[in-house]
Design a protein around this motif. Structure first.
Motif, PDB file in Angstrom:
ATOM      1  N   HIS A 304      68.454  97.419   5.375  1.00  0.00           N
ATOM      2  CA  HIS A 304      67.835  97.684   6.682  1.00  0.00           C
ATOM      3  C   HIS A 304      68.561  98.857   7.333  1.00  0.00           C
ATOM      4  O   HIS A 304      69.775  99.008   7.189  1.00  0.00           O
ATOM      5  N   GLY A 305      67.817  99.679   8.041  1.00  0.00           N
ATOM      6  CA  GLY A 305      68.384 100.841   8.717  1.00  0.00           C
ATOM      7  C   GLY A 305      68.959 100.502  10.082  1.00  0.00           C
ATOM      8  O   GLY A 305      68.394  99.704  10.826  1.00  0.00           O
ATOM      9  N   GLY A 306      70.083 101.145  10.420  1.00  0.00           N
ATOM     10  CA  GLY A 306      70.718 100.913  11.716  1.00  0.00           C
ATOM     11  C   GLY A 306      69.979 101.542  12.881  1.00  0.00           C
ATOM     12  O   GLY A 306      70.316 101.292  14.040  1.00  0.00           O
ATOM     13  N   ARG A 307      68.958 102.367  12.589  1.00  0.00           N
ATOM     14  CA  ARG A 307      68.139 102.976  13.644  1.00  0.00           C
ATOM     15  C   ARG A 307      66.669 102.598  13.471  1.00  0.00           C
ATOM     16  O   ARG A 307      65.783 103.368  13.839  1.00  0.00           O
ATOM     17  N   PHE A 313      66.854  95.574  13.647  1.00  0.00           N
ATOM     18  CA  PHE A 313      67.872  95.330  12.626  1.00  0.00           C
ATOM     19  C   PHE A 313      68.322  93.879  12.634  1.00  0.00           C
ATOM     20  O   PHE A 313      68.656  93.296  11.587  1.00  0.00           O
ATOM     21  N   ASN A 314      68.312  93.257  13.791  1.00  0.00           N
ATOM     22  CA  ASN A 314      68.747  91.873  13.914  1.00  0.00           C
ATOM     23  C   ASN A 314      67.937  90.921  13.037  1.00  0.00           C
ATOM     24  O   ASN A 314      68.451  89.857  12.637  1.00  0.00           O
ATOM     25  N   GLN A 315      66.700  91.280  12.700  1.00  0.00           N
ATOM     26  CA  GLN A 315      65.889  90.421  11.841  1.00  0.00           C
ATOM     27  C   GLN A 315      66.566  90.190  10.484  1.00  0.00           C
ATOM     28  O   GLN A 315      66.565  89.081   9.956  1.00  0.00           O
ATOM     29  N   SER A 316      67.150  91.244   9.943  1.00  0.00           N
ATOM     30  CA  SER A 316      67.850  91.102   8.666  1.00  0.00           C
ATOM     31  C   SER A 316      69.198  90.413   8.846  1.00  0.00           C
ATOM     32  O   SER A 316      69.654  89.691   7.951  1.00  0.00           O
ATOM     33  N   CYS A 317      69.848  90.627   9.986  1.00  0.00           N
ATOM     34  CA  CYS A 317      71.112  89.939  10.256  1.00  0.00           C
ATOM     35  C   CYS A 317      70.908  88.430  10.288  1.00  0.00           C
ATOM     36  O   CYS A 317      71.717  87.663   9.740  1.00  0.00           O
ATOM     37  N   ARG A 318      69.834  87.994  10.919  1.00  0.00           N
ATOM     38  CA  ARG A 318      69.547  86.568  11.019  1.00  0.00           C
ATOM     39  C   ARG A 318      69.301  85.971   9.634  1.00  0.00           C
ATOM     40  O   ARG A 318      69.774  84.883   9.309  1.00  0.00           O
ATOM     41  N   LEU A 319      68.547  86.704   8.815  1.00  0.00           N
ATOM     42  CA  LEU A 319      68.253  86.215   7.466  1.00  0.00           C
ATOM     43  C   LEU A 319      69.533  86.148   6.633  1.00  0.00           C
ATOM     44  O   LEU A 319      69.795  85.148   5.957  1.00  0.00           O
TER      45      LEU A 319
END
Length: 362
Positions: A304-307, A313-319
């Motif tokens: 996932h890209g930081g921008r 980006f939080n969607q991938s952090c949660r997963l």
């Protein structure tokens, strides 16, 4: 009549001029002593040198080069990989709610070895990647990722780039059901495409990332269809590029669009409702809902890209945090300055990260 005759005379004159010019060119070439500038031919006719493809590198080398020819002596390796064959097929026909039907196509990119001296199909066939192109859940332009598909197939994978029923004609779970059907289709046709039905991964970007997560996390469990039911929809690995994972949380992190409105991508895919006003539907359509410690989960790679301006980006952090807490095999790469599908994702380095990861899991 007079005009036609005049035109014919003019055409004949042009042809004559062209013939004269060609004759002059041939005469000029004939005046050049080519034989004095190249290697002398064999005094007798040469017999063919039998050369199987795998023996190509041992064909006799020639030291000939005319004056001015530039010799490059340090280039003797092909780094494109395998040549690629492309075939479009219909993998399933679906009935829609209005009693009409739609044929769903798939573009299959297959590595070739016919003229690859160093290449060989692995024992058991090529590993398979079913790729789902993102589209905000609307109709996909699958072939605009053909450059990706060719690059992947060059590395020795059969790429099954599929089109799903988009949200304008069928809401969730149609998209993930079609993905699972595509996996089963490839297993059913493994011999046809020279692929290994025991080595299959899913790869998707954006809404395609969401779709492959849903299909990979549920496998042979519902929601499903009975198309090619004799084959399994289970896969070995999932590659998720910036896919939505928890619809209800998207509107609480920076984004360039509203993620709860009935007309937003997430709203349309749940049937045209406000995401926050329909928590049950939103949960059913979110990959996070289908994770648990006691259910097997394919190895998962998240990038996932930081921008990212479209999917927070939080969607991938949660997963990632959830998969890690459940003890699943998960790897997460943050492309720090990448946006949604660009400024990093369109690079050989990003693809190499995926290939290296897949090599240990597929």
């Amino acid at each position: 009549m007079t005009t036609d005759i005049a035109q014919n005379i003019a055409d004949d004159g042009a042809d004559a001029a062209e013939t004269a010019e060609t004759t002059e060119t041939v005469t000029a070439i004939g005046a050049i002593d080519i034989e004095s500038m190249v290697a002398a031919p064999s005094p007798t006719r040469l017999a063919p040198i039998p050369t199987p493809v795998e023996q190509t590198k041992f064909f006799p080398h020639t030291d000939e080069f005319p004056e001015g020819c530039q010799v490059i002596s340090d280039l003797d390796q092909d780094d494109f990989g395998y040549p690629v064959n492309i075939e479009q097929v219909t993998y399933v026909t679906r009935q829609l709610a209005d009693d009409s039907s739609v044929d769903l196509p798939m573009w299959v990119f297959t590595p070739g070895v016919d003229n690859m001296p160093e290449g060989a199909m692995p024992e058991g066939g090529w590993p398979v990647i079913a790729f789902v192109r993102g589209s905000a859940f609307h109709e996909q332009n699958v072939t605009d990722y053909s450059n990706y598909f060719v690059r992947i197939a060059e590395q020795g994978y059969v790429v099954a780039a599929l089109k799903y029923r988009h949200s304008d004609i069928a809401p969730f779970p149609a998209q993930m059901q079609d993905c699972k059907t595509a996996v089963r289709f490839m297993r059913k046709n493994a011999e046809r495409f020279h692929c290994n039905k025991d080595r299959i991964a899913l790869w998707g970007d954006s809404s395609g990332g969401h779709t492959v997560l849903m299909a990979g996390f549920t496998g042979n469990r519902a929601p499903d269809t009975d198309a090619y039911a004799e084959e399994s929809a289970e896969v070995n690995a999932i590659v998720d590029w910036h896919g939505p994972t928890d619809f209800a949380k998207m509107n609480f992190y920076p984004s360039s669009q509203n993620h709860s409105d009935p007309q937003c991508p997430e709203g349309v895919v749940i049937g045209g409702g406000d995401v926050l006003e329909h928590p049950d539907l939103s949960a059913q359509a979110s990959p996070m809902t289908y994770l648990s410690a006691d259910m097997p989960t394919p190895s998962t790679l998240i990038m996932h890209g930081g921008r990212d301006q479209l999917v927070p980006f939080n969607q991938s952090c949660r997963l990632y945090a959830t998969l890690k807490a459940l003890g699943k095999d998960v790897t997460f790469y943050k492309l720090d300055n990448a946006c949604h599908a660009c400024y990093g994702f369109r690079s050989a380095r990003a693809l190499r990260l995926v290939f290296d990861w897949l090599s240990d899991r597929l």
